[in-house]
Design a protein around this motif. Structure first.
Motif, PDB file in Angstrom:
ATOM      1  N   PRO A 161       0.807  -1.231   0.000  1.00 58.70           N
ATOM      2  CA  PRO A 161       0.000   0.000   0.000  1.00 58.70           C
ATOM      3  C   PRO A 161       0.833   1.270   0.000  1.00 58.70           C
ATOM      4  O   PRO A 161       0.384   2.321  -0.423  1.00 58.70           O
ATOM      5  CB  PRO A 161      -0.824  -0.104   1.282  1.00 58.70           C
ATOM      6  CG  PRO A 161      -0.092  -1.072   2.140  1.00 58.70           C
ATOM      7  CD  PRO A 161       0.594  -2.018   1.231  1.00 58.70           C
TER       8      PRO A 161
ATOM      9  N   MET B 285       0.948   3.044  -3.380  1.00 54.85           N
ATOM     10  CA  MET B 285      -0.275   3.372  -4.116  1.00 54.85           C
ATOM     11  C   MET B 285      -0.084   4.658  -4.925  1.00 54.85           C
ATOM     12  O   MET B 285       0.584   5.599  -4.485  1.00 54.85           O
ATOM     13  CB  MET B 285      -1.481   3.484  -3.187  1.00 54.85           C
ATOM     14  CG  MET B 285      -1.447   4.604  -2.196  1.00 54.85           C
ATOM     15  SD  MET B 285      -3.033   4.667  -1.317  1.00 54.85           S
ATOM     16  CE  MET B 285      -2.552   5.621   0.106  1.00 54.85           C
TER      17      MET B 285
ATOM     18  N   ILE C  75       1.289   8.603  -4.036  1.00 51.76           N
ATOM     19  CA  ILE C  75       0.494   9.415  -3.106  1.00 51.76           C
ATOM     20  C   ILE C  75       1.214   9.692  -1.790  1.00 51.76           C
ATOM     21  O   ILE C  75       1.286  10.831  -1.333  1.00 51.76           O
ATOM     22  CB  ILE C  75      -0.866   8.741  -2.836  1.00 51.76           C
ATOM     23  CG1 ILE C  75      -1.672   8.666  -4.130  1.00 51.76           C
ATOM     24  CG2 ILE C  75      -1.640   9.503  -1.774  1.00 51.76           C
ATOM     25  CD1 ILE C  75      -3.015   7.982  -3.990  1.00 51.76           C
ATOM     26  N   LEU C  76       1.774   8.648  -1.169  1.00 51.25           N
ATOM     27  CA  LEU C  76       2.387   8.857   0.145  1.00 51.25           C
ATOM     28  C   LEU C  76       3.624   9.739   0.094  1.00 51.25           C
ATOM     29  O   LEU C  76       3.869  10.528   0.994  1.00 51.25           O
ATOM     30  CB  LEU C  76       2.699   7.517   0.815  1.00 51.25           C
ATOM     31  CG  LEU C  76       1.451   6.711   1.201  1.00 51.25           C
ATOM     32  CD1 LEU C  76       1.838   5.493   2.010  1.00 51.25           C
ATOM     33  CD2 LEU C  76       0.481   7.573   1.992  1.00 51.25           C
TER      34      LEU C  76
ATOM     35  N   VAL D  74       3.848  11.114   7.721  1.00 52.60           N
ATOM     36  CA  VAL D  74       3.444   9.705   7.724  1.00 52.60           C
ATOM     37  C   VAL D  74       4.603   8.937   8.339  1.00 52.60           C
ATOM     38  O   VAL D  74       5.696   8.923   7.819  1.00 52.60           O
ATOM     39  CB  VAL D  74       3.199   9.203   6.286  1.00 52.60           C
ATOM     40  CG1 VAL D  74       2.879   7.726   6.298  1.00 52.60           C
ATOM     41  CG2 VAL D  74       2.078   9.987   5.651  1.00 52.60           C
TER      42      VAL D  74
ATOM     43  N   MET E 256       3.188   4.031  11.288  1.00 49.91           N
ATOM     44  CA  MET E 256       1.857   3.928  10.680  1.00 49.91           C
ATOM     45  C   MET E 256       1.870   2.922   9.553  1.00 49.91           C
ATOM     46  O   MET E 256       0.960   2.130   9.391  1.00 49.91           O
ATOM     47  CB  MET E 256       1.420   5.287  10.127  1.00 49.91           C
ATOM     48  CG  MET E 256       0.843   6.211  11.173  1.00 49.91           C
ATOM     49  SD  MET E 256       0.444   7.794  10.422  1.00 49.91           S
ATOM     50  CE  MET E 256      -1.181   7.458   9.811  1.00 49.91           C
ATOM     51  N   ILE E 257       2.951   2.952   8.764  1.00 51.75           N
ATOM     52  CA  ILE E 257       3.036   2.056   7.618  1.00 51.75           C
ATOM     53  C   ILE E 257       3.121   0.614   8.089  1.00 51.75           C
ATOM     54  O   ILE E 257       2.491  -0.272   7.532  1.00 51.75           O
ATOM     55  CB  ILE E 257       4.222   2.437   6.721  1.00 51.75           C
ATOM     56  CG1 ILE E 257       3.962   3.823   6.138  1.00 51.75           C
ATOM     57  CG2 ILE E 257       4.433   1.420   5.625  1.00 51.75           C
ATOM     58  CD1 ILE E 257       5.027   4.333   5.227  1.00 51.75           C
TER      59      ILE E 257
ATOM     60  N   VAL F 192      -0.274  -0.527   9.061  1.00 52.16           N
ATOM     61  CA  VAL F 192      -1.094  -0.844   7.888  1.00 52.16           C
ATOM     62  C   VAL F 192      -0.745  -2.221   7.365  1.00 52.16           C
ATOM     63  O   VAL F 192      -1.607  -3.037   7.075  1.00 52.16           O
ATOM     64  CB  VAL F 192      -0.890   0.205   6.780  1.00 52.16           C
ATOM     65  CG1 VAL F 192      -1.522  -0.270   5.484  1.00 52.16           C
ATOM     66  CG2 VAL F 192      -1.501   1.517   7.198  1.00 52.16           C
TER      67      VAL F 192
ATOM     68  N   THR G 154      -2.219  -4.819   9.578  1.00 52.29           N
ATOM     69  CA  THR G 154      -3.665  -4.966   9.367  1.00 52.29           C
ATOM     70  C   THR G 154      -3.949  -5.807   8.147  1.00 52.29           C
ATOM     71  O   THR G 154      -4.813  -6.676   8.145  1.00 52.29           O
ATOM     72  CB  THR G 154      -4.341  -3.597   9.163  1.00 52.29           C
ATOM     73  OG1 THR G 154      -3.805  -2.671  10.080  1.00 52.29           O
ATOM     74  CG2 THR G 154      -5.839  -3.702   9.349  1.00 52.29           C
ATOM     75  N   GLN G 155      -3.192  -5.541   7.073  1.00 57.43           N
ATOM     76  CA  GLN G 155      -3.426  -6.261   5.838  1.00 57.43           C
ATOM     77  C   GLN G 155      -3.033  -7.723   5.966  1.00 57.43           C
ATOM     78  O   GLN G 155      -3.704  -8.603   5.442  1.00 57.43           O
ATOM     79  CB  GLN G 155      -2.660  -5.611   4.684  1.00 57.43           C
ATOM     80  CG  GLN G 155      -3.187  -4.226   4.408  1.00 57.43           C
ATOM     81  CD  GLN G 155      -3.047  -3.833   2.954  1.00 57.43           C
ATOM     82  OE1 GLN G 155      -2.193  -4.336   2.259  1.00 57.43           O
ATOM     83  NE2 GLN G 155      -3.897  -2.933   2.505  1.00 57.43           N
TER      84      GLN G 155
END
Lengths: 103, 183
Positions: free
Chosen positions: B103, B106, B139-140, B155, B159-160, B163, B166-167
């Motif tokens: 992600p 992205m 984007i990031l 960011v 945080m990454i 993520v 979570t994935q």
């Protein structure tokens, strides 16, 4: 005499000669300089004209994007702030048709 | 009300007045002309543009200003007349997002954004001549550029990692479900 090879019509033109596509599109060979051919395109303003590789690139990107799964968004919404006031992208209208040489 | 079977969201009910028309479809998908906009989640910057003609096709959209505050779009008079746009106020610009496996990578297609006319619910994908915009704008990276400039929270790597975790978790849960279903 034009040849058709696997759906591609191959024509040989000299500088100043053109190719008519339907009633509305004409392509003219304007200049040949070394390895580059400068082409002029006459078409109605509503016809979309772009360099082939750019068009192809966008098609491919859309194709990839269409595959996005719902799970791909898991957890990433927090990475981009949304609390800014909902602003809209400003749009400008082109005043005149540009020559497109700077693309 | 229109009932449509979709791959991602199952059967959805669409009010005729919510249907968005893309008379030229999207580049590469000229035959798909009817869509509906679905929210992803509350507080989410993402929206889904779901095709009503092919339930398997949907795109994630985002307002480019959320990560690129200086993004501007030039439209031709042909595009303005195609959309019957009478005022800049009625236009909304969105970019299509591509999310690869990671992600972090992205990207948004800033080269070929979507323009919507709020008044008549018509839309069109246009190709910009601006060489600064590409089909794969990270984007990031852009978010990091702008937030660190303003001195706000950037960011973080943390945080990454969150993520990714979570994935991975979601992937595991799905795998377990699949195994259970196969038995």
């Amino acid at each position: 005499m034009p040849w058709r090879v696997t759906g591609v019509l191959v024509l040989t033109r000299k500088i100043g000669e053109g190719i008519a596509i339907g009633d509305d599109v004409t392509i003219i060979v304007m200049q040949i300089k070394g390895k580059q051919v400068r082409l002029g395109i006459k078409a109605s303003p509503t016809t979309i004209v772009h360099r082939e590789e750019i068009y192809r690139k966008i098609q491919e990107e859309n194709r990839l994007a269409a595959k996005t799964a719902v799970s791909s968004l898991d957890g990433i919404k927090g990475l981009i702030e949304t609390d800014k006031e909902a602003q809209k992208v400003p749009i400008k209208q082109q005043v005149r048709v540009t020559k497109k040489d700077d693309e | 009300m229109l009932k449509v079977q979709t791959t991602r969201f199952g059967e959805i009910e669409v009010d005729e007045k919510d249907i968005i028309q893309l008379p030229s479809g999207l580049i590469g998908f000229p035959e798909l002309q009817r869509y509906v906009m679905l929210d992803h989640d509350k507080d989410s910057p993402f929206k889904w543009l779901q095709s009503l003609d092919d339930g398997a096709i949907a795109f994630v959209l985002i307002n480019p200003l959320l990560f690129k505050p200086d993004y501007t779009v030039e439209v031709t008079s042909a595009e303005v007349s195609d959309l019957e746009l009478s005022s800049e106020e009625d236009a909304v610009i969105s970019a299509i997002i591509t999310i690869p496996g990671n992600p972090e990578h992205m990207t948004a297609n800033l080269k070929a954004p979507l323009v919507f006319n709020l008044k008549n619910r018509k839309g069109k994908q246009i190709i910009l001549n601006n060489a600064a915009y590409t089909t794969r704008h990270n984007i990031l990276e852009e978010v990091r550029k702008h937030t660190t400039e303003e001195g706000g929270a950037a960011v973080s790597q943390e945080m990454i990692e969150q993520v990714k975790a979570t994935q991975e978790e979601a992937k595991d849960t799905r795998k377990k479900k699949e195994v259970a279903n196969k038995k």
